[in-house]
Design a protein around this motif. Structure first.
Motif, PDB file in Angstrom:
ATOM      1  N   ASN A  26      88.763 112.322 138.436  1.00 22.23           N
ATOM      2  CA  ASN A  26      89.216 110.947 138.701  1.00 22.23           C
ATOM      3  C   ASN A  26      88.021 110.008 138.813  1.00 22.23           C
ATOM      4  O   ASN A  26      87.822 109.347 139.845  1.00 22.23           O
ATOM      5  CB  ASN A  26      90.075 110.889 139.971  1.00 22.23           C
ATOM      6  CG  ASN A  26      91.328 111.721 139.865  1.00 22.23           C
ATOM      7  OD1 ASN A  26      91.986 111.753 138.822  1.00 22.23           O
ATOM      8  ND2 ASN A  26      91.670 112.419 140.940  1.00 22.23           N
ATOM      9  N   ASP A  28      85.386 107.090 138.914  1.00 20.65           N
ATOM     10  CA  ASP A  28      85.458 105.668 139.226  1.00 20.65           C
ATOM     11  C   ASP A  28      84.336 104.932 138.503  1.00 20.65           C
ATOM     12  O   ASP A  28      83.668 105.478 137.628  1.00 20.65           O
ATOM     13  CB  ASP A  28      85.401 105.458 140.733  1.00 20.65           C
ATOM     14  CG  ASP A  28      84.159 106.097 141.369  1.00 20.65           C
ATOM     15  OD1 ASP A  28      83.262 106.555 140.627  1.00 20.65           O
ATOM     16  OD2 ASP A  28      84.081 106.133 142.609  1.00 20.65           O
ATOM     17  N   GLY A  29      84.109 103.672 138.893  1.00 21.72           N
ATOM     18  CA  GLY A  29      83.099 102.859 138.219  1.00 21.72           C
ATOM     19  C   GLY A  29      81.700 103.421 138.354  1.00 21.72           C
ATOM     20  O   GLY A  29      80.906 103.366 137.409  1.00 21.72           O
ATOM     21  N   PHE A  57      89.654 108.817 132.567  1.00 21.01           N
ATOM     22  CA  PHE A  57      89.154 107.755 133.440  1.00 21.01           C
ATOM     23  C   PHE A  57      90.028 106.515 133.274  1.00 21.01           C
ATOM     24  O   PHE A  57      90.728 106.361 132.270  1.00 21.01           O
ATOM     25  CB  PHE A  57      87.683 107.449 133.141  1.00 21.01           C
ATOM     26  CG  PHE A  57      87.373 107.101 131.710  1.00 21.01           C
ATOM     27  CD1 PHE A  57      87.420 105.786 131.277  1.00 21.01           C
ATOM     28  CD2 PHE A  57      87.028 108.087 130.798  1.00 21.01           C
ATOM     29  CE1 PHE A  57      87.120 105.453 129.967  1.00 21.01           C
ATOM     30  CE2 PHE A  57      86.731 107.767 129.481  1.00 21.01           C
ATOM     31  CZ  PHE A  57      86.779 106.451 129.062  1.00 21.01           C
ATOM     32  N   PRO A  58      90.002 105.597 134.259  1.00 22.30           N
ATOM     33  CA  PRO A  58      90.895 104.434 134.212  1.00 22.30           C
ATOM     34  C   PRO A  58      90.623 103.527 133.015  1.00 22.30           C
ATOM     35  O   PRO A  58      89.485 103.378 132.568  1.00 22.30           O
ATOM     36  CB  PRO A  58      90.577 103.698 135.525  1.00 22.30           C
ATOM     37  CG  PRO A  58      89.982 104.731 136.410  1.00 22.30           C
ATOM     38  CD  PRO A  58      89.238 105.663 135.513  1.00 22.30           C
ATOM     39  N   SER A 140      74.963 103.748 145.721  1.00 20.66           N
ATOM     40  CA  SER A 140      75.651 104.169 144.498  1.00 20.66           C
ATOM     41  C   SER A 140      74.778 105.134 143.713  1.00 20.66           C
ATOM     42  O   SER A 140      73.544 105.090 143.792  1.00 20.66           O
ATOM     43  CB  SER A 140      75.985 102.952 143.620  1.00 20.66           C
ATOM     44  OG  SER A 140      74.791 102.369 143.108  1.00 20.66           O
ATOM     45  N   THR A 172      80.794  98.219 141.762  1.00 24.48           N
ATOM     46  CA  THR A 172      82.036  98.834 142.244  1.00 24.48           C
ATOM     47  C   THR A 172      81.818  99.638 143.517  1.00 24.48           C
ATOM     48  O   THR A 172      82.602  99.552 144.463  1.00 24.48           O
ATOM     49  CB  THR A 172      82.674  99.715 141.164  1.00 24.48           C
ATOM     50  OG1 THR A 172      81.720 100.683 140.699  1.00 24.48           O
ATOM     51  CG2 THR A 172      83.150  98.883 139.991  1.00 24.48           C
ATOM     52  N   ASP A 173      80.732 100.432 143.579  1.00 28.96           N
ATOM     53  CA  ASP A 173      80.537 101.288 144.749  1.00 28.96           C
ATOM     54  C   ASP A 173      80.000 100.528 145.953  1.00 28.96           C
ATOM     55  O   ASP A 173      80.008 101.053 147.067  1.00 28.96           O
ATOM     56  CB  ASP A 173      79.590 102.447 144.409  1.00 28.96           C
ATOM     57  CG  ASP A 173      80.282 103.804 144.552  1.00 28.96           C
ATOM     58  OD1 ASP A 173      81.492 103.867 144.297  1.00 28.96           O
ATOM     59  OD2 ASP A 173      79.606 104.791 144.914  1.00 28.96           O
ATOM     60  N   LYS A 251      96.663 105.319 135.411  1.00 24.61           N
ATOM     61  CA  LYS A 251      95.446 105.633 136.157  1.00 24.61           C
ATOM     62  C   LYS A 251      94.617 104.371 136.402  1.00 24.61           C
ATOM     63  O   LYS A 251      94.387 103.591 135.492  1.00 24.61           O
ATOM     64  CB  LYS A 251      94.619 106.676 135.416  1.00 24.61           C
ATOM     65  CG  LYS A 251      93.390 107.146 136.197  1.00 24.61           C
ATOM     66  CD  LYS A 251      92.684 108.268 135.469  1.00 24.61           C
ATOM     67  CE  LYS A 251      93.449 109.562 135.522  1.00 24.61           C
ATOM     68  NZ  LYS A 251      93.544 110.106 136.903  1.00 24.61           N
ATOM     69  N   GLY A 252      94.208 104.196 137.623  1.00 26.53           N
ATOM     70  CA  GLY A 252      93.424 103.030 138.010  1.00 26.53           C
ATOM     71  C   GLY A 252      94.225 101.964 138.726  1.00 26.53           C
ATOM     72  O   GLY A 252      93.643 101.079 139.365  1.00 26.53           O
ATOM     73  N   GLU A 255      93.503 101.636 142.441  1.00 23.50           N
ATOM     74  CA  GLU A 255      92.101 101.423 142.803  1.00 23.50           C
ATOM     75  C   GLU A 255      91.950 100.187 143.691  1.00 23.50           C
ATOM     76  O   GLU A 255      92.415  99.097 143.354  1.00 23.50           O
ATOM     77  CB  GLU A 255      91.268 101.242 141.534  1.00 23.50           C
ATOM     78  CG  GLU A 255      89.777 101.291 141.752  1.00 23.50           C
ATOM     79  CD  GLU A 255      89.227 102.688 141.858  1.00 23.50           C
ATOM     80  OE1 GLU A 255      88.112 102.832 142.382  1.00 23.50           O
ATOM     81  OE2 GLU A 255      89.909 103.638 141.420  1.00 23.50           O
ATOM     82  N   SER A 285      92.992 108.170 150.456  1.00 24.30           N
ATOM     83  CA  SER A 285      91.717 107.453 150.505  1.00 24.30           C
ATOM     84  C   SER A 285      91.571 106.827 151.880  1.00 24.30           C
ATOM     85  O   SER A 285      92.545 106.292 152.432  1.00 24.30           O
ATOM     86  CB  SER A 285      91.656 106.363 149.431  1.00 24.30           C
ATOM     87  OG  SER A 285      91.603 106.928 148.137  1.00 24.30           O
TER      88      SER A 285
END
Length: 340
Positions: A26, A28-29, A57-58, A140, A172-173, A251-252, A255, A285
């Motif tokens: 999964n 992420d960015g 991925f998204p 990150s 993103t992170d 997916k995504g 988020e 999450s």
């Protein structure tokens, strides 16, 4: 990173190699940004590099340069396993334990004889890599990729393509530069990337202003489902499989929804519980503010982990039983004024 490790990696990369680059399941960015940044960097060094993601991925990350070259393990297990078996080097980015790639890919990775290089910022790394760059103080993995390239004395190879991937993961992170891991050095790196020509105004639009109508409806349902445990400074929300299906989840789409809880005055801990009937789990999450350790909470109670203020976990109980378990744990917690 240790000087002797840098020198050893420089020697390894001095001649062309077959290299596989793996993010967590999964992705992420930060996972996609770091793997693709490293992919483009290694191509410049004349290596045969390929990114293999455990699962899809998204779609909101599909614009990233090089994303069309990415292999998906779950869609092509035989070919991806062959690539891994033939690799001279395997980079694992944005995770530090094989199980983060899923049950089947975990088994394949554990059987590999290639040299592993880990670049990651999560706590408690497993001992599988020959060379490890692990630093939980960095916000990150993309920031670490920038550092890694600098350690190799190859910073001049960072162009707008590599910079775009790095910027995406940092943005993103860091929660758009809001999270505690964002430092002056983070901003100095970002400034360098902008000076290189990275489109810092366009990238946020591609990431955050690209929602479908169905995704906004799903967000609305999640906000309707939100519950507040005011005495315990906690908020949580849920999304069942039926609700995901009703709003045509892709997916995504979920988020960032977990972060909405922290926008409520007085809330320092928030969670989202998402049902996945195919995997027979509740995906969770967690987010927190201040000193409350979401990572330790996830590790202690929900078979997860991550960072102090951002973590994930899972439950094999029903949604109802998972929520009951969560509420029971939270009502026993005591917050200090410092945490508030």
């Amino acid at each position: 990173m240790k000087t002797q490790d840098i020198q050893a990696i420089q020697l390894l990369l001095a001649s062309p190699k077959k290299i596989a680059i793996i993010p967590h399941r999964n992705p992420d960015g930060d996972a996609m940004g770091s793997t693709l940044a490293l992919y483009h960097f290694l191509l410049k060094l004349n290596h045969q590099a390929i990114v293999i993601v455990p699962n899809e991925f998204p779609d909101f990350l599909a614009w990233l340069p090089g994303s069309k070259t990415v292999k998906v393990f779950e869609k092509d297990k035989e070919n991806c396993t062959k690539i891994l078996n033939e690799a001279d080097l395997i980079f694992t980015l944005d995770f530090n334990a094989f199980h983060r790639t899923g049950n089947e890919m975990e088994v394949v990775l554990a059987e590999q004889k290639a040299t592993f290089i880990m670049i990651d910022h999560h706590q408690k790394p497993d001992d599988y890599s020959t060379y490890m760059y692990s630093d939980t103080s960095i916000g990150s993995t993309c920031e670490m990729i920038y550092n890694f390239i600098s350690f190799l004395d190859k910073k001049e190879l960072i162009d707008t393509t590599i910079g775009t991937c790095i910027y995406t993961g940092i943005l993103t992170d860091s929660g758009s530069f809001k999270f505690p891991g964002t430092t002056g050095n983070t901003h100095r790196i970002v400034a360098e990337l902008i000076d290189l020509g990275v489109q810092n105004t366009q990238i946020p639009n591609l990431l955050f202003d690209n929602s479908s109508y169905s995704r906004l409806q799903l967000l609305g349902r999640a906000l309707q489902n939100m519950k507040i445990l005011a005495e315990h400074n906690t908020a949580y929300t849920t999304l069942t499989q039926d609700e995901l299906d009703t709003f045509h989840y892709v997916k995504g789409d979920t988020e960032g929804i977990v972060n909405y809880g922290l926008s409520i005055k007085g809330i320092i801990f928030t969670a989202i519980f998402i049902e996945n009937k195919d995997e027979k789990i509740i995906k969770i999450s967690f987010r927190s503010q201040g000193d409350f350790d979401a990572n330790q909470f996830a590790r202690d109670h929900f078979n997860g982990g991550g960072h102090r203020n951002a973590a994930g976990g899972k439950s094999e109980l029903s949604m109802e039983d998972t929520i009951q378990k969560f509420e029971n744990i939270v009502t026993q917690l005591t917050y200090t004024q410092h945490e508030l």
